[in-house]
Design an enzyme around this catalytic site. Sequence first.
Site, mmCIF file in Angstrom:
data_model
loop_
_atom_site.group_PDB
_atom_site.id
_atom_site.type_symbol
_atom_site.label_atom_id
_atom_site.label_comp_id
_atom_site.label_asym_id
_atom_site.label_seq_id
_atom_site.Cartn_x
_atom_site.Cartn_y
_atom_site.Cartn_z
ATOM 1 N N ASP A 189 -10.815 2.159 -3.178
ATOM 2 C CA ASP A 189 -11.357 1.943 -1.715
ATOM 3 C C ASP A 189 -12.977 2.158 -1.896
ATOM 4 O OD1 ASP A 189 -9.315 1.419 -0.639
ATOM 5 O OD2 ASP A 189 -9.073 3.379 0.213
ATOM 6 N N ASP B 180 0.844 -1.253 -0.001
ATOM 7 C CA ASP B 180 -0.086 -0.064 -0.054
ATOM 8 C C ASP B 180 0.876 1.340 0.038
ATOM 9 O OD1 ASP B 180 -2.265 1.563 0.199
ATOM 10 O OD2 ASP B 180 -3.077 0.698 2.159
HETATM 11 C C1 DGJ Z 1 -5.835 2.055 1.709
HETATM 12 C C2 DGJ Z 1 -5.980 0.743 1.055
HETATM 13 O O1 DGJ Z 1 -6.800 1.225 0.016
HETATM 14 C C3 DGJ Z 1 -6.941 0.157 1.795
HETATM 15 O O2 DGJ Z 1 -7.395 -0.886 1.360
HETATM 16 C C4 DGJ Z 1 -6.532 -0.131 3.242
HETATM 17 O O3 DGJ Z 1 -5.515 -1.230 3.117
HETATM 18 C C5 DGJ Z 1 -6.063 0.846 3.953
HETATM 19 N N1 DGJ Z 1 -5.229 1.631 3.079
HETATM 20 C C6 DGJ Z 1 -5.432 0.470 5.281
HETATM 21 O O4 DGJ Z 1 -4.718 1.606 5.895
#
Ligand code: DGJ
Length: 684
Positions: free
Chosen positions: A493, A423
């Site tokens: 997300d 990430d």
């Molecule tokens: C952003 C990601 O897109 C989410 O899926 C998740 O992993 C969060 N970060 C966790 O902080």
Amino acid sequence: MNAILETALAGYLAFGQVSGEPQFGQTEIVKYGGVQVIHADGAVTLRLNEISREEIAGDGARQTVIMLKDELYPFTVTRHIRQWDDCAAVETWAEFRHDEEGPVKLVKADSFASRFDAGEETVRVMSLAGIWGNEAYLKTSTLAQGQTLALTSRSGTRDAWESNAAMMIEFGEKVDEESGKALGIALEWTGTTARSVKRDWSGSAMEIFAGVDMTTGPYTLDPGVTFVTPKAVLVWSEGGRGEVSRQFHRWARNHCMPHGHDLHPVLLNSWEGSYFSFTEKTLTDMMDGVKEMGGEMFVLDDGWFGKGKYARDDKNKDTVGLGDWCCNTEKLPHGLGWLADEANSRGLKFGLWFEPEMVNTTSWLAEEHPEWLLQERGRSLVLGRGGTQTVLDYTNPAVRDCLFDMIDETCSAMPTLAYVKWDANQHISNPGSTYLAKDRQPNLWYDYTKGLYELLARFQAKRPEVMVQACASGGGHMDFGFLRYADEFWTSDNTDPFMRVFIQWGASQFYPACAMASHVTDSPNQLTKRVTSLKYRFDVSMTGRLGFELHPNTLSAEEVAFAKRAVADYKRIRPIVQQGDLYRLASPYENTYSSMMYVSEDKSGAALFVLGSDEQGGREARIFPRGLDPALSYRVAEINRGARLHAGIDGKILSGRALMADGIAVSLEGAYDSASFEMRFAEE
Ligand code: DGJ
């Protein structure tokens, strides 16, 4: 190679080159070059002549290497053009090197810089624009004579926001999924990008540029050092946008992604089901739940790391701990190895989340090495997520070594680790490096991304079997540069299936379904609060790499039973969806529904989806399948069934010809309805 593509690749524009035929008896130099330099002595032009050309063939690929040299200065440009036997994609990139008295400044250093005659009156540019929760929206602009369209992404980390590194240029009045001329161009790059399309006054000559964005200042290149541009992948089609996409998908699976031919597991990611709030029991319960539904992997997301006052827990949430990649043993007393064993003992693989490029100022790493944070001399830090997050200086090899060791040690506790979610939740907002010399600060952006790739390559070399998911606050890492090290990306997300219909439609223009992670989440959706049926959520997710992101304990017994059937259906069509050819049948931008189908390479099977994309709902749609073998017969079954069937075709055996000519009448009821069909070769 197609003639237009060949012409487009024939030249490479350099600032200062004397340009072509004189106009009105006057000669001019190229002022829009893909490469523009300031020589060691301050001069600014380049006049390149070809000095060698080599053809290299082997392993199903052919590469042309063209070396160009300035007529005056010891400055060379080496161009590479690579094509494959099994797909119509062409990869091109350039290398710059010099032996001048001192450093040369690269003001512009593009991967692709071409001028060619499009021979068409109408030129449109389709690109993917987006931001958090709204990635990959299709935007199309018509380009008039004399106009330039510029697309840039300057995050440095969440590169696919603002403008994805891929675009499609369409030539002529009508270009659709099946017909018309289109040129797809995608940069294999996870950092800043700049792409532009320019039409000259006459309208027919086009100039196209694509490369690293240099807005922050020229790149200083020392004598004897080679600057390699990102690779640009090009696909030309005279069979519309659909063919451009299919060729990109094939190229990505065959020549880009590390495990492009592996089937991706149905997994449950812990994020939306628990966020930072979990105990070991929460996680093992999730494992039980996903196993019962037929899942194959459990992935522990954010919240598992850090120690002491900087341990990431449910109180401090995203404000501490990034950079301290060790298990938070207060939260997970048995450790990560135990957790991986728990997953394995249930027959599940185990995956883990990291955010290796980032650091919280509230972390042991930042306390110990404040100089490792990107920062500008004398300025206070601009901080992002949680008010304490910033980006590590990946230009510095010591930073990368430390990160590699930490991650490696953590992974060693889980010998069966099968998946890593990588990430990145912060832009480069403090563009300065304590490692780079004062006069090299603008080199940061390019060197950062190179540093990231170096770390990814080391991780990959050490753990080649581990599948990586690229993520950057959702779909910020949706690019072919990262996909050299990863097999999928977290698409957004935003897991609201209605929004995903559009986001995934956009992603599908360039990126293959196997790379597009799509998870069934709670209803109402946690971000948009939209209420949708479990069937609709499954149908949307089944068009990509299906997974879950919820706590299975929140599902009723009926929902679990439904999910079990849906996962079984998905596993049956998975090879077709993940490895087949995509045919987009109806755009959600033009209809009140979206429809797409995947057809296996041998055409013996297909999966077709119709997904409501209109809040009013209730539509009769006639969907015309494509890509089937007209001479074969197919048994059609409606799958992932809800309370009613959506078409009177279930169980019928029909020829590919009839299916494609007559279409399938599908009735959608209510706002968020959908239907999925499986077609299999059948003896009549
Ligand atoms: C952003 C990601 O897109 C989410 O899926 C998740 O992993 C969060 N970060 C966790 O902080």
